[in-house]
Design an enzyme around this catalytic site. Sequence first.
Site, PDB file in Angstrom:
ATOM      1  N   HIS A 134      -8.464  -8.575   0.817  1.00 49.36           N
ATOM      2  CA  HIS A 134      -7.726  -7.328   1.025  1.00 49.36           C
ATOM      3  C   HIS A 134      -6.519  -7.579   1.935  1.00 49.36           C
ATOM      4  O   HIS A 134      -6.577  -8.437   2.820  1.00 49.36           O
ATOM      5  CB  HIS A 134      -8.629  -6.259   1.632  1.00 49.36           C
ATOM      6  CG  HIS A 134      -9.539  -5.632   0.634  1.00 49.36           C
ATOM      7  ND1 HIS A 134      -9.715  -4.263   0.548  1.00 49.36           N
ATOM      8  CD2 HIS A 134     -10.328  -6.166  -0.337  1.00 49.36           C
ATOM      9  CE1 HIS A 134     -10.567  -3.988  -0.424  1.00 49.36           C
ATOM     10  NE2 HIS A 134     -10.967  -5.131  -0.969  1.00 49.36           N
ATOM     11  N   GLU A 135      -5.460  -6.815   1.696  1.00 47.83           N
ATOM     12  CA  GLU A 135      -4.186  -6.950   2.409  1.00 47.83           C
ATOM     13  C   GLU A 135      -3.537  -8.321   2.218  1.00 47.83           C
ATOM     14  O   GLU A 135      -2.596  -8.678   2.918  1.00 47.83           O
ATOM     15  CB  GLU A 135      -4.338  -6.677   3.921  1.00 47.83           C
ATOM     16  CG  GLU A 135      -4.720  -5.265   4.274  1.00 47.83           C
ATOM     17  CD  GLU A 135      -6.233  -5.052   4.270  1.00 47.83           C
ATOM     18  OE1 GLU A 135      -6.667  -3.937   3.960  1.00 47.83           O
ATOM     19  OE2 GLU A 135      -6.961  -6.008   4.584  1.00 47.83           O
ATOM     20  N   ASN A 159       2.132   2.366   7.563  1.00 47.74           N
ATOM     21  CA  ASN A 159       1.038   1.444   7.305  1.00 47.74           C
ATOM     22  C   ASN A 159       0.814   0.595   8.540  1.00 47.74           C
ATOM     23  O   ASN A 159       1.625   0.603   9.478  1.00 47.74           O
ATOM     24  CB  ASN A 159       1.353   0.569   6.083  1.00 47.74           C
ATOM     25  CG  ASN A 159       0.082   0.020   5.444  1.00 47.74           C
ATOM     26  OD1 ASN A 159      -0.496  -0.935   5.927  1.00 47.74           O
ATOM     27  ND2 ASN A 159      -0.340   0.656   4.371  1.00 47.74           N
ATOM     28  N   GLU A 168       0.820  -1.206   0.000  1.00 42.28           N
ATOM     29  CA  GLU A 168       0.000   0.000   0.000  1.00 42.28           C
ATOM     30  C   GLU A 168       0.863   1.268   0.000  1.00 42.28           C
ATOM     31  O   GLU A 168       0.859   2.051   0.951  1.00 42.28           O
ATOM     32  CB  GLU A 168      -0.964  -0.039   1.186  1.00 42.28           C
ATOM     33  CG  GLU A 168      -1.970  -1.173   1.045  1.00 42.28           C
ATOM     34  CD  GLU A 168      -2.888  -1.304   2.235  1.00 42.28           C
ATOM     35  OE1 GLU A 168      -4.028  -1.751   2.042  1.00 42.28           O
ATOM     36  OE2 GLU A 168      -2.483  -0.970   3.365  1.00 42.28           O
ATOM     37  N   HIS A 192     -18.431  -9.562   5.232  1.00 43.54           N
ATOM     38  CA  HIS A 192     -17.111  -9.018   5.532  1.00 43.54           C
ATOM     39  C   HIS A 192     -16.467  -9.831   6.638  1.00 43.54           C
ATOM     40  O   HIS A 192     -17.051 -10.011   7.715  1.00 43.54           O
ATOM     41  CB  HIS A 192     -17.202  -7.552   5.970  1.00 43.54           C
ATOM     42  CG  HIS A 192     -15.857  -6.940   6.244  1.00 43.54           C
ATOM     43  ND1 HIS A 192     -15.548  -6.314   7.425  1.00 43.54           N
ATOM     44  CD2 HIS A 192     -14.733  -6.885   5.492  1.00 43.54           C
ATOM     45  CE1 HIS A 192     -14.295  -5.881   7.391  1.00 43.54           C
ATOM     46  NE2 HIS A 192     -13.777  -6.220   6.229  1.00 43.54           N
ATOM     47  N   HIS A 193     -15.262 -10.343   6.369  1.00 45.66           N
ATOM     48  CA  HIS A 193     -14.475 -11.080   7.347  1.00 45.66           C
ATOM     49  C   HIS A 193     -13.138 -10.378   7.540  1.00 45.66           C
ATOM     50  O   HIS A 193     -12.209 -10.567   6.759  1.00 45.66           O
ATOM     51  CB  HIS A 193     -14.207 -12.514   6.870  1.00 45.66           C
ATOM     52  CG  HIS A 193     -15.402 -13.401   6.879  1.00 45.66           C
ATOM     53  ND1 HIS A 193     -15.433 -14.613   6.201  1.00 45.66           N
ATOM     54  CD2 HIS A 193     -16.615 -13.268   7.468  1.00 45.66           C
ATOM     55  CE1 HIS A 193     -16.618 -15.178   6.385  1.00 45.66           C
ATOM     56  NE2 HIS A 193     -17.348 -14.384   7.152  1.00 45.66           N
ATOM     57  N   GLU A 194     -13.027  -9.555   8.551  1.00 45.79           N
ATOM     58  CA  GLU A 194     -11.725  -8.996   8.915  1.00 45.79           C
ATOM     59  C   GLU A 194     -11.054  -9.964   9.891  1.00 45.79           C
ATOM     60  O   GLU A 194     -11.639 -10.320  10.915  1.00 45.79           O
ATOM     61  CB  GLU A 194     -11.868  -7.617   9.546  1.00 45.79           C
ATOM     62  CG  GLU A 194     -10.558  -7.017  10.031  1.00 45.79           C
ATOM     63  CD  GLU A 194      -9.488  -6.978   8.963  1.00 45.79           C
ATOM     64  OE1 GLU A 194      -8.451  -7.641   9.144  1.00 45.79           O
ATOM     65  OE2 GLU A 194      -9.688  -6.292   7.929  1.00 45.79           O
ATOM     66  N   GLU A 249      -9.096   3.951  -0.367  1.00 51.82           N
ATOM     67  CA  GLU A 249      -9.163   4.297   1.054  1.00 51.82           C
ATOM     68  C   GLU A 249      -8.051   5.251   1.464  1.00 51.82           C
ATOM     69  O   GLU A 249      -8.231   6.081   2.370  1.00 51.82           O
ATOM     70  CB  GLU A 249      -9.104   3.028   1.897  1.00 51.82           C
ATOM     71  CG  GLU A 249      -7.822   2.251   1.793  1.00 51.82           C
ATOM     72  CD  GLU A 249      -7.894   0.914   2.526  1.00 51.82           C
ATOM     73  OE1 GLU A 249      -6.864   0.502   3.076  1.00 51.82           O
ATOM     74  OE2 GLU A 249      -8.969   0.300   2.553  1.00 51.82           O
ATOM     75  N   GLU A 296      -7.430  -6.538  -3.183  1.00 53.73           N
ATOM     76  CA  GLU A 296      -6.955  -5.159  -3.022  1.00 53.73           C
ATOM     77  C   GLU A 296      -5.454  -5.162  -3.302  1.00 53.73           C
ATOM     78  O   GLU A 296      -5.022  -4.885  -4.402  1.00 53.73           O
ATOM     79  CB  GLU A 296      -7.248  -4.650  -1.620  1.00 53.73           C
ATOM     80  CG  GLU A 296      -6.858  -3.200  -1.431  1.00 53.73           C
ATOM     81  CD  GLU A 296      -6.866  -2.802   0.026  1.00 53.73           C
ATOM     82  OE1 GLU A 296      -7.218  -1.660   0.321  1.00 53.73           O
ATOM     83  OE2 GLU A 296      -6.490  -3.631   0.874  1.00 53.73           O
TER      84      GLU A 296
END
Length: 704
Positions: A484-485, A194, A172, A414-416, A509, A503
Amino acid sequence: MKSFMLTIAVLLLVSNPFNAQELKSPNGLLAMQFLLESDGTPTYKLSYKNKVVIKQSRLGLELKNDKKSLLNDFIVSNTETVTFDETWQPVWGEVKTIRNYYNELAVTLTQNETDRIVVIRFRMFNEGLGFRYEFPTQKNLVYFVIKEEKTQFAMTGNHTAFWIPGDYDSQEYDYTKSKLSEISGEFDEAVTDNASQEQFSKTGVQTALMMKTSEGLYINLHEAALINYACMHLNLDDENMVFESWLTPDANGDKGYIQAPSNSPWRTIIVSDDAREILASKMTLNLNDPCTIEDTSWIKPIKYIGVWWEMITGKSSWAYTDELPAVKLGITDFSKVVPNGKHAANTTHVKEYIDFASKHGFDAVLVEGWNEGWEDWFGKSKDYVFDFVTPYPDFDVEAIHTYAQSKGVKMIMHHETSGSVRNYERHMDKAYQFMNDHGYDAVKSGYVGNILPRGEHHYSQWIVNHYQYAVEKAADYKIMVNAHEAIRPTGISRTYPNLIGNESARGTEFQAFGGSKPNHVTVLPFTRLIGGPMDYTPGIFEMDISNFSPNNNSHVNSTIANQLALYVTMYSPLQMAADLPEHYEQFMDAFQFIKDVAIDWDNSIYLEAEPGDYLTVARKEKGASNWFVGNVNGNETRTSKITFDFLEKGKTYMATMYADAKDAHYKTNPQAYIIKTKKVTSKSKLSQISVPGGGFAISIVEIK
């Protein structure tokens, strides 16, 4: 629909171990020479139109705790050549069909004394070269640990590069444009904060690396089919202009645990004197295995909105309450705490998003912050952080499911994970079944923060395997994944097309975290998108974030016309209209393009391209006669000149253009745009000004 041609030739070369081998592209423009140095070190060299692109470069692997590494003392014991030609259809993509056409050379090397065997397989396409190491079944090489891969890419000069810092945990970053010799001097400035990051060298960069020579040749270095292996970075010897592979270590500092039979990912070099051909290349996809999912009917491109941007900008909150210092799932009783009044993922508010999606024809709604645990999710090195099935008291899962169904709208889960991959795997089957039970057929997963198990990195072998496990497990439940990430994509979406998005780069963002460079989106297609589509989350119309989130002074460095164009230039089968519904209500005439633009394509034509400066793309909607054109511009005002010869001859179309107004500017006047319509044919031409950080978008509909 598939057709292929396969020819094989076998040569025994034991009697001449230093015999050089040559491999050419099907069109003859690229040529690779393989040879052994006098000490048995394997090397290769690559030329394009009879000019050297990669000077003689060494190949091999250094092993840990082994008396002899796989670096030298080889003889060539066998070679095989193959010509392969097929046409295949992706489940979704930029084009309806893809040609997979290459010449192949497989060089079998046998090491003196150890009798170990390594195969280096080269595949030459018209646009570039891919090669990998293969370790066949054998008695003398079964289990081994990689200390470092020693693949070299020797440059012919001090090229201009578009690079981000080599990092084990984050992609990122904004891209830096510099000469190769200037990377070390600009490295510290290129590093920005980050959630998790670790750089390894002041001359280390990430792939995909885009370069341009002084003679106007474009070179792209990357990897394909990253499976059960550590992610490759590049470390530059800036005195000799030689890149060498640098794998991501695990918690022990090791670079890879290998059991034969096995192989490395492909190392890729895409070359052209036309930047458009770099973007149009499908080589990365072609180096991956065909689709393994028999029934792909459930895999569908998605255009969605979501409860997301309001939290990213600070207007709302993921957390349900502000009064808890810590949360323990199964023990903390959220029904007894005081809500903070800012929690966005509540039933009433989510229904408003569902209504907006239904009214304007969007497929789905993403909701973040719906599940317990957000109060202390980040930076605590917490293993049991989420269970992915328990909602907050103000989010009624059943009511949302029923309401969304009644409106013809899907919900995106959504699964963080907060980087706790063991916890995610612990709950994965239950979480995916919960999705099946409540009508969620797509999930956005996240890996923000340092990885658990502690000491592992986002791009080490073990974690790469976790991402792959999540995608394959999701396929068992007929679930599409937007990670993502996670690791940057390397074309694995061909094999597992339920990996519908990633992502893995600096997305929209960051416009809420201080902004990105206005030319960022003119670089990403040459770098991040080489491996697969990006969930960039475009469509921001309110550029001054303080207008709706007073504590955030960030500015989105883009014009509205540029934001519209991103739906065409930033290819993805997963496209989000990321701004707040109330901001779209203020500009409904411009919002019309987001509603109209397709997300799956029969054909894509790159009309203009220069990394860091501009990009213009035309795409034909799958199964329809409609075309869409997008142009994104960099730091300087520029006039784009294109023709419409991609349109079908003899037909007339109505073109609706959304363009920057004359006084538009990404910083001072980003919401100034014009809309105009005009009849066009295949003979029509266009000359259109794009301002800094600007662009234009065109929808083209056949007049019948």
